[in-house]
Write a protein that holds these residues in place. Structure first.
Motif, PDB file in Angstrom:
ATOM      1  N   GLU A  86       0.792  -1.237   0.000  1.00 24.02           N
ATOM      2  CA  GLU A  86       0.000   0.000   0.000  1.00 24.02           C
ATOM      3  C   GLU A  86       0.818   1.278   0.000  1.00 24.02           C
ATOM      4  O   GLU A  86       0.276   2.356  -0.283  1.00 24.02           O
ATOM      5  CB  GLU A  86      -0.953  -0.015   1.200  1.00 24.02           C
ATOM      6  CG  GLU A  86      -0.312   0.205   2.555  1.00 24.02           C
ATOM      7  CD  GLU A  86       0.412  -1.028   3.123  1.00 24.02           C
ATOM      8  OE1 GLU A  86       0.426  -2.089   2.477  1.00 24.02           O
ATOM      9  OE2 GLU A  86       0.992  -0.899   4.212  1.00 24.02           O
ATOM     10  N   SER A  87       2.102   1.192   0.382  1.00 25.61           N
ATOM     11  CA  SER A  87       2.845   2.446   0.552  1.00 25.61           C
ATOM     12  C   SER A  87       4.328   2.228   0.274  1.00 25.61           C
ATOM     13  O   SER A  87       4.814   1.077   0.250  1.00 25.61           O
ATOM     14  CB  SER A  87       2.674   2.947   1.992  1.00 25.61           C
ATOM     15  OG  SER A  87       3.244   2.007   2.903  1.00 25.61           O
ATOM     16  N   ARG A  94       5.895   0.245   2.984  1.00 30.53           N
ATOM     17  CA  ARG A  94       5.650  -1.197   2.907  1.00 30.53           C
ATOM     18  C   ARG A  94       6.593  -1.854   1.901  1.00 30.53           C
ATOM     19  O   ARG A  94       7.162  -2.920   2.185  1.00 30.53           O
ATOM     20  CB  ARG A  94       4.192  -1.473   2.523  1.00 30.53           C
ATOM     21  CG  ARG A  94       3.785  -2.926   2.620  1.00 30.53           C
ATOM     22  CD  ARG A  94       3.848  -3.457   4.022  1.00 30.53           C
ATOM     23  NE  ARG A  94       3.079  -2.649   4.945  1.00 30.53           N
ATOM     24  CZ  ARG A  94       3.198  -2.717   6.272  1.00 30.53           C
ATOM     25  NH1 ARG A  94       4.062  -3.537   6.798  1.00 30.53           N
ATOM     26  NH2 ARG A  94       2.488  -1.965   7.047  1.00 30.53           N
ATOM     27  N   ASP A  98       6.628  -5.001  12.864  1.00 31.90           N
ATOM     28  CA  ASP A  98       6.002  -3.736  12.467  1.00 31.90           C
ATOM     29  C   ASP A  98       4.787  -3.432  13.338  1.00 31.90           C
ATOM     30  O   ASP A  98       4.801  -2.502  14.144  1.00 31.90           O
ATOM     31  CB  ASP A  98       5.622  -3.797  10.972  1.00 31.90           C
ATOM     32  CG  ASP A  98       4.761  -2.660  10.523  1.00 31.90           C
ATOM     33  OD1 ASP A  98       3.993  -2.839   9.563  1.00 31.90           O
ATOM     34  OD2 ASP A  98       4.835  -1.578  11.149  1.00 31.90           O
ATOM     35  N   ARG A  99       3.718  -4.173  13.237  1.00 30.44           N
ATOM     36  CA  ARG A  99       2.469  -3.844  13.934  1.00 30.44           C
ATOM     37  C   ARG A  99       2.151  -4.900  15.002  1.00 30.44           C
ATOM     38  O   ARG A  99       2.525  -6.055  14.870  1.00 30.44           O
ATOM     39  CB  ARG A  99       1.302  -3.792  12.938  1.00 30.44           C
ATOM     40  CG  ARG A  99       1.472  -2.726  11.863  1.00 30.44           C
ATOM     41  CD  ARG A  99       0.252  -2.676  10.953  1.00 30.44           C
ATOM     42  NE  ARG A  99       0.436  -1.696   9.878  1.00 30.44           N
ATOM     43  CZ  ARG A  99      -0.462  -1.456   8.920  1.00 30.44           C
ATOM     44  NH1 ARG A  99      -1.605  -2.134   8.912  1.00 30.44           N
ATOM     45  NH2 ARG A  99      -0.238  -0.563   7.982  1.00 30.44           N
ATOM     46  N   PHE A 127       4.495   3.368  18.026  1.00 31.45           N
ATOM     47  CA  PHE A 127       3.684   4.296  17.220  1.00 31.45           C
ATOM     48  C   PHE A 127       3.112   5.438  18.073  1.00 31.45           C
ATOM     49  O   PHE A 127       2.908   6.547  17.573  1.00 31.45           O
ATOM     50  CB  PHE A 127       2.533   3.547  16.539  1.00 31.45           C
ATOM     51  CG  PHE A 127       2.978   2.439  15.623  1.00 31.45           C
ATOM     52  CD1 PHE A 127       2.425   1.173  15.711  1.00 31.45           C
ATOM     53  CD2 PHE A 127       3.967   2.675  14.676  1.00 31.45           C
ATOM     54  CE1 PHE A 127       2.828   0.154  14.850  1.00 31.45           C
ATOM     55  CE2 PHE A 127       4.381   1.667  13.819  1.00 31.45           C
ATOM     56  CZ  PHE A 127       3.806   0.401  13.912  1.00 31.45           C
ATOM     57  N   ARG A 141      -0.777   6.302  16.679  1.00 35.08           N
ATOM     58  CA  ARG A 141      -0.272   7.625  16.271  1.00 35.08           C
ATOM     59  C   ARG A 141      -1.288   8.715  16.641  1.00 35.08           C
ATOM     60  O   ARG A 141      -0.942   9.780  17.135  1.00 35.08           O
ATOM     61  CB  ARG A 141       0.025   7.639  14.771  1.00 35.08           C
ATOM     62  CG  ARG A 141       1.308   6.892  14.442  1.00 35.08           C
ATOM     63  CD  ARG A 141       1.517   6.645  12.965  1.00 35.08           C
ATOM     64  NE  ARG A 141       2.752   5.878  12.759  1.00 35.08           N
ATOM     65  CZ  ARG A 141       3.094   5.305  11.608  1.00 35.08           C
ATOM     66  NH1 ARG A 141       2.309   5.445  10.531  1.00 35.08           N
ATOM     67  NH2 ARG A 141       4.208   4.619  11.511  1.00 35.08           N
ATOM     68  N   ASN A 158       0.949   8.834   7.431  1.00 33.28           N
ATOM     69  CA  ASN A 158       2.106   8.378   6.638  1.00 33.28           C
ATOM     70  C   ASN A 158       2.353   9.299   5.441  1.00 33.28           C
ATOM     71  O   ASN A 158       1.483  10.076   5.036  1.00 33.28           O
ATOM     72  CB  ASN A 158       1.960   6.913   6.218  1.00 33.28           C
ATOM     73  CG  ASN A 158       1.121   6.727   4.966  1.00 33.28           C
ATOM     74  OD1 ASN A 158       0.204   7.498   4.685  1.00 33.28           O
ATOM     75  ND2 ASN A 158       1.441   5.690   4.203  1.00 33.28           N
ATOM     76  N   ASP A 210       6.836   8.497   8.591  1.00 28.43           N
ATOM     77  CA  ASP A 210       7.497   7.452   7.799  1.00 28.43           C
ATOM     78  C   ASP A 210       8.913   7.875   7.413  1.00 28.43           C
ATOM     79  O   ASP A 210       9.875   7.261   7.825  1.00 28.43           O
ATOM     80  CB  ASP A 210       6.725   7.041   6.523  1.00 28.43           C
ATOM     81  CG  ASP A 210       5.697   5.944   6.782  1.00 28.43           C
ATOM     82  OD1 ASP A 210       4.951   5.600   5.861  1.00 28.43           O
ATOM     83  OD2 ASP A 210       5.660   5.433   7.921  1.00 28.43           O
TER      84      ASP A 210
HETATM   85  C1  GZL Z   1       4.199   1.547  10.259  1.00 21.70           C
HETATM   86  C2  GZL Z   1       3.524   0.798   9.126  1.00 21.70           C
HETATM   87  C3  GZL Z   1       2.649   1.720   8.365  1.00 21.70           C
HETATM   88  C4  GZL Z   1       3.396   2.859   7.685  1.00 21.70           C
HETATM   89  C5  GZL Z   1       2.606   3.009   6.443  1.00 21.70           C
HETATM   90  O1  GZL Z   1       5.076   0.699  10.931  1.00 21.70           O
HETATM   91  O2  GZL Z   1       2.748  -0.279   9.625  1.00 21.70           O
HETATM   92  O3  GZL Z   1       2.012   0.969   7.327  1.00 21.70           O
HETATM   93  O4  GZL Z   1       3.467   4.020   8.451  1.00 21.70           O
HETATM   94  C6  GZL Z   1       2.372   1.562   6.068  1.00 21.70           C
HETATM   95  O5  GZL Z   1       3.249   3.709   5.417  1.00 21.70           O
HETATM   96  O6  GZL Z   1       1.393   1.426   5.114  1.00 21.70           O
END
Ligand code: GZL
Length: 335
Positions: free
Chosen positions: A52-53, A56, A129-130, A148, A189, A241, A269
């Motif tokens: 998506e970004s 990513r 990451d999440r 975050f 965030r 982001n 980001d």
């Molecule tokens: C952050 C990540 C987020 C980013 C976005 O760790 O999970 O997901 O900030 C990405 O750019 O899509």
């Protein structure tokens, strides 16, 4: 004592030979590749959120490159931002009897059932990451990723600097471009930013509009256009982001306003395109969120596979950047 430096150089040695032997083999089934020491390479099943970004994409590149360097046999799947795709990928890794499962959960809830299946199959799970919300802490070993909430706080502190530099006086009307609904970075965030706003700027800062742009450029552009229709007096955009910030820039310019001047922008980001926009004066500040988690992930995977204990949360290091620093930083940005 195996410290990080000789651990990694040893891994590189094994990887170099492992990669060669793996290249020589067509079959990529878990049993196929072996390292230089003749040991079967660790098989890691990885479920990625999507593509998506820019963040990513950089994260995916880092995981793949580090797996190769570390001699880890990586099975990779892209969930296209759908939880059901991640759940079926994890189930497939369980069926394949991989050694370790790692994933970046697209949203925080709905994981207990599949993680219980991994636990029953005695396959350790690493979050990258999440994070997830779970009632059973034993369902995953560790999280390799950023804080975050602190990123949201850092973005608010950056906004204080940006407002001072711009000489802004009086009320601050903020439009917030939220990340994916239910995703840890979006929830946390927003929480961190609001904490600083409530504690230090309750009298003059106000979020007048807030909506998800799903971490994409298209989403940021579409939502920002609607914000400008309803709130033409917005002073600030806080984007979760860079990709949504870059989309918002397009709508701000289409409305005849100057991003970075008429409407100040603070983002999170620190991808290359975010730095380019900052160097062009269109984004005022960025709180970095480091996507280069690959090396840390592979180190943790090897430790977990070897039965060693690891920290519950392995945080990534990241910095903050304002517009005046962008040009100098660009040449050395790694993502
Ligand atoms: C952050 C990540 C987020 C980013 C976005 O760790 O999970 O997901 O900030 C990405 O750019 O899509």
């Amino acid at each position: 004592m195996l410290n990080r430096r000789n651990f990694l150089s040893a891994a590189v040695g094994v990887a170099a030979v492992g990669a060669l032997s793996a290249c020589a083999k067509k079959d990529d089934s878990p049993a196929a590749s072996t390292g230089a020491d003749g040991k079967k390479a660790i098989v890691l099943g990885f479920s990625q959120v999507g593509s998506e970004s820019g963040w990513r994409s950089a994260n995916t590149d880092s995981v793949k490159a580090s797996a190769k360097t570390a001699g880890v046999n990586l099975k990779f799947s892209d969930a296209q931002q759908k939880q059901e795709n991640q759940i079926s990928a994890i189930r497939s890794y369980i069926t394949q009897k991989v050694d370790v499962i790692a994933f970046s959960p697209v949203v925080v809830t709905g994981w207990d059932a599949v993680l219980k299946e991994a636990k029953a199959a005695k396959i350790p799970v690493v979050l990258t990451d999440r994070s997830v919300e779970t009632s059973d802490e034993s369902l995953y070993v560790t999280l390799v990723g950023s804080d975050f909430t602190v990123e949201g706080e850092r973005a608010a502190v950056l906004l204080e600097k940006v407002l001072a530099t711009a000489g802004h006086k009086g009320a601050v009307k903020i439009a917030q471009l939220e990340g994916t609904t239910g995703a840890a970075p979006a929830i946390e965030r927003a929480k961190g930013f609001k904490k600083v706003m409530d504690e230090k700027h309750a009298a003059d800062w106000k979020i007048v509009a807030s909506q998800t742009g799903d971490f994409t450029r298209a989403g940021g552009k579409q939502v920002m256009a609607a914000f400008l229709q309803a709130h033409p007096d917005i002073n600030v955009v806080f984007a979760h982001n860079d990709d949504m910030a870059i989309g918002a820039i397009q709508s701000i310019e289409a409305a005849g306003k100057k991003p970075g001047k008429d409407i100040l922008i603070v983002s999170i980001d620190g991808v290359k395109d975010g730095f380019v926009a900052m160097s062009e004066g269109k984004i005022n500040a960025i709180a970095e969120c480091n996507p280069l988690l690959g090396d840390q992930l592979m180190e943790v995977v090897k430790k977990v596979h070897a039965g060693e204990t690891v920290e519950r949360w392995i945080k990534t290091k990241e910095g903050d950047f304002t517009m005046d620093q962008a040009k100098a930083a660009l040449p050395t940005r790694k993502y």
